[in-house]
Design an enzyme around this catalytic site. Sequence first.
Site, PDB file in Angstrom:
ATOM      1  N   SER A 599       0.845  -1.183   0.000  1.00  0.00           N
ATOM      2  CA  SER A 599       0.000   0.000   0.000  1.00  0.00           C
ATOM      3  C   SER A 599       0.888   1.243   0.000  1.00  0.00           C
ATOM      4  O   SER A 599       1.654   1.428  -0.924  1.00  0.00           O
ATOM      5  CB  SER A 599      -0.941  -0.044   1.188  1.00  0.00           C
ATOM      6  N   ASP A 684      -8.740  -5.317  -5.556  1.00  0.00           N
ATOM      7  CA  ASP A 684      -8.296  -4.173  -4.762  1.00  0.00           C
ATOM      8  C   ASP A 684      -8.800  -2.906  -5.442  1.00  0.00           C
ATOM      9  O   ASP A 684      -8.232  -2.446  -6.424  1.00  0.00           O
ATOM     10  CB  ASP A 684      -6.768  -4.156  -4.665  1.00  0.00           C
ATOM     11  N   HIS A 716      -7.325  -5.714  -1.089  1.00  0.00           N
ATOM     12  CA  HIS A 716      -6.097  -5.039  -0.661  1.00  0.00           C
ATOM     13  C   HIS A 716      -5.259  -5.934   0.249  1.00  0.00           C
ATOM     14  O   HIS A 716      -4.070  -5.715   0.417  1.00  0.00           O
ATOM     15  CB  HIS A 716      -6.477  -3.749   0.059  1.00  0.00           C
TER      16      HIS A 716
END
Length: 742
Positions: A599, A684, A716
């Site tokens: 991320s 995601d 994610h």
Amino acid sequence: MRIFPFLHVGFATAAQVPLHSSSNSPASALQIPQMTTDFTLNKSPNVLSPQDMLTLPRPGAPLPNDIGDLAIVPISTYSFQDRKSHKSLSVIALSDGHTHDIPLPDGGDAFWLDSRTIAHVVTKDDTQSLYTIPINTSPLSSDLSSHVGSFPITTASAFRYSPSAQRLVFSAYVYPDGLVETVKEQDTAYDNRGNSGLVYDETFERQWDTWVGPKSKALIGVSLAKVDAKWVLGETYVNVLKGTGLSSPVEPFGEVDDYDISKTHVIFTAKDPQLPKATHTRQNIYLVAHDGNDLRQLTSGIQGATHSPVFSPSGDKAAWLELALDGHESDRARVVIYDLKQNVRFTITEDWDRSPDSIIFSPSSAIIYATTGDHARNKIFALAVPPTPPSNSTRTTLPTALTSSGSVSGFTPIPGGRATFALSSLTSPNEVYELSGLDAAEQDLLAGRKADVEATTLTRLTSFSSAGFQGKDLSPGKDFWFKGTAEGQDIHGFVITPPGFKRGVIGKWPAVMLIHGGPESAWFDQWSTRWNPNVFASQGYVVVAINPTGSTSFGQKLTDGINKNWGGRPIQDLLMGWKYILQEYPEIDQSRTAAAGASYGGYAINWIQGNPELGFGFKALVCHDGVFDTTYNGYATDELFFFNHEWGGRPWDPAAFEASRKYSPAYTVAKWSTPQLTIHSSKDYRLPEGDGIAVFHALQQLGVPSRLLIFPDENHWVLNAGNSLKWHYEVFRWLDQYIGLS
């Protein structure tokens, strides 16, 4: 963006260089590197292998009964033999820690109806039903379950039961008519509509991993009472949100902590229905009667998000967590109390530079307990409830920390000056603990004195994972602090050393720096089944996990310091911390270092990849669900408010465009040269998979050794156990290829 904790590795003398040279001509290679085919994960008895970690029991937080002598804990244990997660419920005697396990082959939700009766809701054969499980204490045991009734829907969750109201409240998905009775019929019609097209006229067309459909979450109430020794489920369901335009719990992560119930009312948080959900975070607190009447808003309407609404046991007050700024999901959360009799709202933590995650009143209603991140630990703080002021106001009540290590969840006060909760750490998943002696601490706080924490007693009650840790050599993690870019504030990190690590053996161990996501998050003294530092250490790596600018639990100034500065101060903090560790740990082989992150951590990997002049010196990189083009992310992400706050405007606004363009890895590609594994998931929607594919395409055309791992069915996070094992295998195979012991 809630780019959650993830890892990064580093090195600080030589520039980042590929293992073997390659031309930058697109025609030069375009080949997947020849990976070792005989790579195997280290599964020695003294190490925590990925498979060991994935098959450990996963206990939830304890839920005590009303008299405080028993608690129930949901447990999930994955087996690679049958590729299933096996669910069970552990009933714990709080007096001595004895347990009784109830297998739940069909899973489901469990909660207390009275001190000796557990409710179990389970879905099977397209029917969701409620059962009761009687509990005996001499000896601790359970009787066979009894069927109480079935719900007209199959999405009921997040249950709360009020014995005084004889009312069961839960969350469920409903269509715009708000009726649970018509859901199945409308589901059939929707599924058979003859096409798969989804049409949208406003943003928030998808969130997290789901395309938004015609249904939304509502809070549903129904009677549930014991009549002539038999539990009876009512037939009339009341949607207390019907016709309001409100939805609660708030998706995607809102659960039972998004609302509370009393004898007469429901208090809940919901997105402001007048504002576009994709560009605003404002959530209001509402109060409504169990019959759905008398809805009123308790918040000012000018705040940001709200969380954790709770009633006091006395019934005359409510409290919640409130963020001041609309659009800023990582703003500091303040504790707000509302006097329901005097209609006065007041803040009690205005000057406390910490941000609680959840709150709950003591049984006396005189204390609020706040689970709060503080210096990379999730601690319990106690705050005295002050007298209600004559009008809406702000003040600060002195908080007292009652715990100091690990990470607390599910803190629940019970009679006798006690509380139960789950506690995890870098070396242990959740275990159940009891904290006693709270009555004396409460009296100290009410008298204006600092609570005597030494007078409280912390007792561990369970050992769910002890058998799985037998013979394992785990590192508790060592805190370190160094001078970073923050003015007047040191930066924190953890070092986790591998089994057999010895001081004085110079240049022996490879190292990996893990970079967390968020970016407003942190590495905590906390267990993780996704990015577990001890799993990395068990494969032979010294693990460095730094909490740079942007991290939480160290004060709001540090958290906000990343704003419009993703590739600046946070990266400099990582570099300064990395150099500090290389100096302090000469045992690290500086020719064998790597970095991994997800991320925001994945963004940092891509940024470091394109800025070799920084001097980390990594020989390999791992990017999971990372940002490639920072500016484009402002168009593609699901929650647009995140970009708008982080960069100071919409992606085309001049200031935001300039800032995001300045720190976009996409414009550094010409300098990419370090071998990189890129991982992305197709579901995601926070960071769409195009970012990962673009990174891989760039690396391939440059001839840089690279590999792409795609999970078509993950979001994610990689949650499926088989996928997680594959994730770990590919990550450690990549690291081993370039910096490993073999």
